[in-house]
Design a protein around this motif. Structure first.
Motif, PDB file in Angstrom:
ATOM      1  N   PRO A  35     -59.977  64.351 127.064  1.00 17.06           N
ATOM      2  CA  PRO A  35     -58.532  64.073 127.045  1.00 17.06           C
ATOM      3  C   PRO A  35     -57.759  65.001 126.110  1.00 17.06           C
ATOM      4  O   PRO A  35     -56.660  65.443 126.439  1.00 17.06           O
ATOM      5  CB  PRO A  35     -58.467  62.619 126.570  1.00 17.06           C
ATOM      6  CG  PRO A  35     -59.772  62.030 127.015  1.00 17.06           C
ATOM      7  CD  PRO A  35     -60.779  63.125 126.873  1.00 17.06           C
ATOM      8  N   LEU A  36     -58.343  65.293 124.958  1.00 16.85           N
ATOM      9  CA  LEU A  36     -57.670  66.184 124.014  1.00 16.85           C
ATOM     10  C   LEU A  36     -57.526  67.594 124.591  1.00 16.85           C
ATOM     11  O   LEU A  36     -56.468  68.220 124.468  1.00 16.85           O
ATOM     12  CB  LEU A  36     -58.443  66.233 122.690  1.00 16.85           C
ATOM     13  CG  LEU A  36     -57.866  67.121 121.586  1.00 16.85           C
ATOM     14  CD1 LEU A  36     -56.467  66.654 121.210  1.00 16.85           C
ATOM     15  CD2 LEU A  36     -58.777  67.128 120.364  1.00 16.85           C
ATOM     16  N   ASP A  37     -58.589  68.073 125.243  1.00 13.36           N
ATOM     17  CA  ASP A  37     -58.530  69.407 125.858  1.00 13.36           C
ATOM     18  C   ASP A  37     -57.457  69.470 126.939  1.00 13.36           C
ATOM     19  O   ASP A  37     -56.712  70.462 127.038  1.00 13.36           O
ATOM     20  CB  ASP A  37     -59.884  69.779 126.457  1.00 13.36           C
ATOM     21  CG  ASP A  37     -60.957  69.997 125.405  1.00 13.36           C
ATOM     22  OD1 ASP A  37     -60.595  70.413 124.289  1.00 13.36           O
ATOM     23  OD2 ASP A  37     -62.133  69.755 125.699  1.00 13.36           O
ATOM     24  N   VAL A  38     -57.378  68.425 127.743  1.00 19.59           N
ATOM     25  CA  VAL A  38     -56.400  68.414 128.838  1.00 19.59           C
ATOM     26  C   VAL A  38     -54.982  68.431 128.292  1.00 19.59           C
ATOM     27  O   VAL A  38     -54.109  69.154 128.807  1.00 19.59           O
ATOM     28  CB  VAL A  38     -56.621  67.180 129.742  1.00 19.59           C
ATOM     29  CG1 VAL A  38     -55.484  67.040 130.752  1.00 19.59           C
ATOM     30  CG2 VAL A  38     -57.957  67.301 130.468  1.00 19.59           C
ATOM     31  N   CYS A  39     -54.732  67.658 127.247  1.00 21.31           N
ATOM     32  CA  CYS A  39     -53.394  67.637 126.655  1.00 21.31           C
ATOM     33  C   CYS A  39     -53.026  69.009 126.093  1.00 21.31           C
ATOM     34  O   CYS A  39     -51.879  69.464 126.225  1.00 21.31           O
ATOM     35  CB  CYS A  39     -53.324  66.576 125.560  1.00 21.31           C
ATOM     36  SG  CYS A  39     -53.349  64.876 126.178  1.00 21.31           S
ATOM     37  N   ARG A  40     -53.991  69.671 125.495  1.00 18.25           N
ATOM     38  CA  ARG A  40     -53.725  71.006 124.951  1.00 18.25           C
ATOM     39  C   ARG A  40     -53.474  72.021 126.061  1.00 18.25           C
ATOM     40  O   ARG A  40     -52.545  72.830 125.989  1.00 18.25           O
ATOM     41  CB  ARG A  40     -54.908  71.451 124.080  1.00 18.25           C
ATOM     42  CG  ARG A  40     -54.997  70.733 122.737  1.00 18.25           C
ATOM     43  CD  ARG A  40     -56.282  71.089 122.020  1.00 18.25           C
ATOM     44  NE  ARG A  40     -56.320  70.535 120.673  1.00 18.25           N
ATOM     45  CZ  ARG A  40     -57.406  70.533 119.902  1.00 18.25           C
ATOM     46  NH1 ARG A  40     -58.534  71.060 120.345  1.00 18.25           N
ATOM     47  NH2 ARG A  40     -57.355  70.013 118.686  1.00 18.25           N
ATOM     48  N   LEU A  41     -54.310  71.970 127.103  1.00 21.16           N
ATOM     49  CA  LEU A  41     -54.155  72.929 128.196  1.00 21.16           C
ATOM     50  C   LEU A  41     -52.861  72.729 128.961  1.00 21.16           C
ATOM     51  O   LEU A  41     -52.307  73.685 129.527  1.00 21.16           O
ATOM     52  CB  LEU A  41     -55.353  72.818 129.140  1.00 21.16           C
ATOM     53  CG  LEU A  41     -56.688  73.352 128.595  1.00 21.16           C
ATOM     54  CD1 LEU A  41     -57.839  72.954 129.511  1.00 21.16           C
ATOM     55  CD2 LEU A  41     -56.628  74.868 128.454  1.00 21.16           C
ATOM     56  N   SER A  42     -52.356  71.485 128.992  1.00 28.12           N
ATOM     57  CA  SER A  42     -51.107  71.228 129.713  1.00 28.12           C
ATOM     58  C   SER A  42     -49.920  71.933 129.070  1.00 28.12           C
ATOM     59  O   SER A  42     -48.877  72.115 129.704  1.00 28.12           O
ATOM     60  CB  SER A  42     -50.832  69.725 129.768  1.00 28.12           C
ATOM     61  OG  SER A  42     -50.556  69.209 128.481  1.00 28.12           O
ATOM     62  N   LEU A  43     -50.097  72.340 127.807  1.00 20.87           N
ATOM     63  CA  LEU A  43     -49.027  73.032 127.095  1.00 20.87           C
ATOM     64  C   LEU A  43     -49.102  74.544 127.248  1.00 20.87           C
ATOM     65  O   LEU A  43     -48.187  75.258 126.839  1.00 20.87           O
ATOM     66  CB  LEU A  43     -49.071  72.670 125.608  1.00 20.87           C
ATOM     67  CG  LEU A  43     -48.946  71.186 125.260  1.00 20.87           C
ATOM     68  CD1 LEU A  43     -49.125  70.989 123.758  1.00 20.87           C
ATOM     69  CD2 LEU A  43     -47.610  70.632 125.711  1.00 20.87           C
ATOM     70  N   VAL A  44     -50.205  75.026 127.818  1.00 17.82           N
ATOM     71  CA  VAL A  44     -50.400  76.475 127.923  1.00 17.82           C
ATOM     72  C   VAL A  44     -49.432  77.096 128.919  1.00 17.82           C
ATOM     73  O   VAL A  44     -48.816  78.130 128.655  1.00 17.82           O
ATOM     74  CB  VAL A  44     -51.858  76.785 128.313  1.00 17.82           C
ATOM     75  CG1 VAL A  44     -52.021  78.269 128.620  1.00 17.82           C
ATOM     76  CG2 VAL A  44     -52.802  76.365 127.195  1.00 17.82           C
ATOM     77  N   SER A  45     -49.294  76.465 130.065  1.00 16.63           N
ATOM     78  CA  SER A  45     -48.397  77.012 131.086  1.00 16.63           C
ATOM     79  C   SER A  45     -47.947  75.895 132.009  1.00 16.63           C
ATOM     80  O   SER A  45     -48.617  74.861 132.144  1.00 16.63           O
ATOM     81  CB  SER A  45     -49.105  78.100 131.894  1.00 16.63           C
ATOM     82  OG  SER A  45     -50.128  77.545 132.697  1.00 16.63           O
ATOM     83  N   THR A  46     -46.837  76.104 132.657  1.00 18.63           N
ATOM     84  CA  THR A  46     -46.313  75.102 133.586  1.00 18.63           C
ATOM     85  C   THR A  46     -47.219  74.951 134.805  1.00 18.63           C
ATOM     86  O   THR A  46     -47.245  73.896 135.439  1.00 18.63           O
ATOM     87  CB  THR A  46     -44.900  75.497 134.048  1.00 18.63           C
ATOM     88  OG1 THR A  46     -44.940  76.834 134.590  1.00 18.63           O
ATOM     89  CG2 THR A  46     -43.929  75.464 132.880  1.00 18.63           C
ATOM     90  N   SER A  47     -47.960  76.004 135.132  1.00 15.93           N
ATOM     91  CA  SER A  47     -48.846  75.937 136.294  1.00 15.93           C
ATOM     92  C   SER A  47     -50.004  74.971 136.061  1.00 15.93           C
ATOM     93  O   SER A  47     -50.573  74.434 137.012  1.00 15.93           O
ATOM     94  CB  SER A  47     -49.388  77.333 136.617  1.00 15.93           C
ATOM     95  OG  SER A  47     -50.128  77.853 135.528  1.00 15.93           O
ATOM     96  N   LEU A  48     -50.364  74.751 134.795  1.00 11.75           N
ATOM     97  CA  LEU A  48     -51.454  73.826 134.481  1.00 11.75           C
ATOM     98  C   LEU A  48     -50.957  72.400 134.267  1.00 11.75           C
ATOM     99  O   LEU A  48     -51.739  71.455 134.342  1.00 11.75           O
ATOM    100  CB  LEU A  48     -52.195  74.289 133.221  1.00 11.75           C
ATOM    101  CG  LEU A  48     -52.984  75.592 133.305  1.00 11.75           C
ATOM    102  CD1 LEU A  48     -53.596  75.925 131.961  1.00 11.75           C
ATOM    103  CD2 LEU A  48     -54.072  75.499 134.370  1.00 11.75           C
ATOM    104  N   ASN A  49     -49.676  72.277 134.005  1.00 12.09           N
ATOM    105  CA  ASN A  49     -49.136  70.973 133.637  1.00 12.09           C
ATOM    106  C   ASN A  49     -49.308  69.941 134.746  1.00 12.09           C
ATOM    107  O   ASN A  49     -49.691  68.795 134.503  1.00 12.09           O
ATOM    108  CB  ASN A  49     -47.659  71.113 133.273  1.00 12.09           C
ATOM    109  CG  ASN A  49     -47.138  69.884 132.563  1.00 12.09           C
ATOM    110  OD1 ASN A  49     -47.906  69.052 132.119  1.00 12.09           O
ATOM    111  ND2 ASN A  49     -45.828  69.763 132.457  1.00 12.09           N
TER     112      ASN A  49
END
Length: 305
Positions: A35-49
């Protein structure tokens, strides 16, 4: 400057590769993280959000039996439009289960199950004898009742939980959660014995103190095995002089954010779902008088990695 430019280009390439994948493929990849990784990755780019917020990802972080756990809860659980919001609710709130004897929540970093056994769900020697123990309610407790120690000479508290209801192949730690009243007695000099092990199998006991700043009184200073010296010898732990070398292995309590103290009892790895785990805290050797202990229960949560 050229090095920073190269790193930026590499990041752009990685983001471009992820962006080029179908959203379903990205979601499948994210489901293998935390869950922590997903929350961090969602901030990387809008395409991942979008992929990071998908129900298919967050459903992987919920335990397989979460629906039956919620259905058996006495705590009203709101309806959420997404699985992610349900996960966030269960990781930031507890729900009462087993007729209010336990509480359930999720570890917000891993999604692993967390349980809290109330004082009523524990075995407390003489706990139903009004001369020794009382039961009361406190607004700061998650449970309807907590146990209040009036006076005992033999203190023994233990509980059990089945490994199969915990998350499999996970390291857990158990914590005794309590408070000390202002007029407590017998906990600032006497240590407790604590353990976590398999029910029916003798476990090695560890030394632990319920008082956050105990005084060390050598055994030969006691007038008898049952009576602490009077007045107490004022040796604070920070002096370290009178404390024995093995005190480095002693366990001391920590103050929680909710205002209660917690004392670690030990750890257990859920490698065998048939195990019945026993959690114990006691002082059954000295016969010293004790009073002023308020017991909320024992919390079992994943160990810090």
């Amino acid at each position: 400057m050229e090095k920073q430019k190269g790193e930026a280009e590499d990041n752009d390439k990685n983001n471009t590769c992820l962006w080029m994948l179908p959203e379903g493929c990205i979601a499948d990849i994210l489901a293998f993280t935390t869950p922590l990784d997903v929350c961090r990755l969602s901030l990387v780019s809008t395409s991942l959000n979008s992929a990071a917020d998908s129900d298919s990802v967050w459903a992987k972080f919920l335990p397989s039996d979460y629906r039956s756990v919620i259905a058996g809860s006495s705590t009203p659980t709101p309806e959420f439009p997404s699985v992610k919001e349900l996960f966030l609710y269960l990781s930031h709130n507890h729900i009462l289960i087993d007729q209010g004897l336990k509480s359930f929540s999720l570890d917000k970093l891993t999604g692993k199950k967390c349980y809290f056994l109330s004082a009523r769900d524990l075995n407390i020697t003489w706990g139903d004898t009004p001369e020794y123990w009382g039961w009361t309610s406190l607004p700061e407790s998650r449970f309807p009742e907590v146990a209040r120690l009036k006076i005992v000479w033999w203190l023994e508290i233990w509980g059990t939980i089945r490994a199969r209801i915990l998350s499999p192949l996970t390291s857990y730690a158990a914590y005794f959660v309590y408070k000390l009243e202002e007029d407590f007695y017998g906990f600032d000099t006497r240590y407790m014995e604590v353990s976590v092990g398999i029910s029916g199998v003798e476990s090695e006991m560890q030394v632990a103190y319920l008082h956050p700043e105990p005084q060390y009184v050598p055994e030969d200073s006691y007038e008898s095995p049952y009576t602490p010296p009077s007045p107490y010898q004022a040796f604070a732990r920070m002096d370290m002089g009178p404390w024995p070398a093995e005190s480095d292995n002693f366990t001391f309590p920590k103050l929680r954010d909710d205002g209660w103290f917690e004392l670690e009892l030990g750890e257990y790895f859920t490698g065998n779902e048939d195990d019945c785990i026993e959690l114990r805290m006691q002082d059954v050797k000295t016969g010293c008088k004790k009073r002023g202990l308020i017991v909320e229960g024992i919390e079992i949560r994943p160990s810090c990695m």
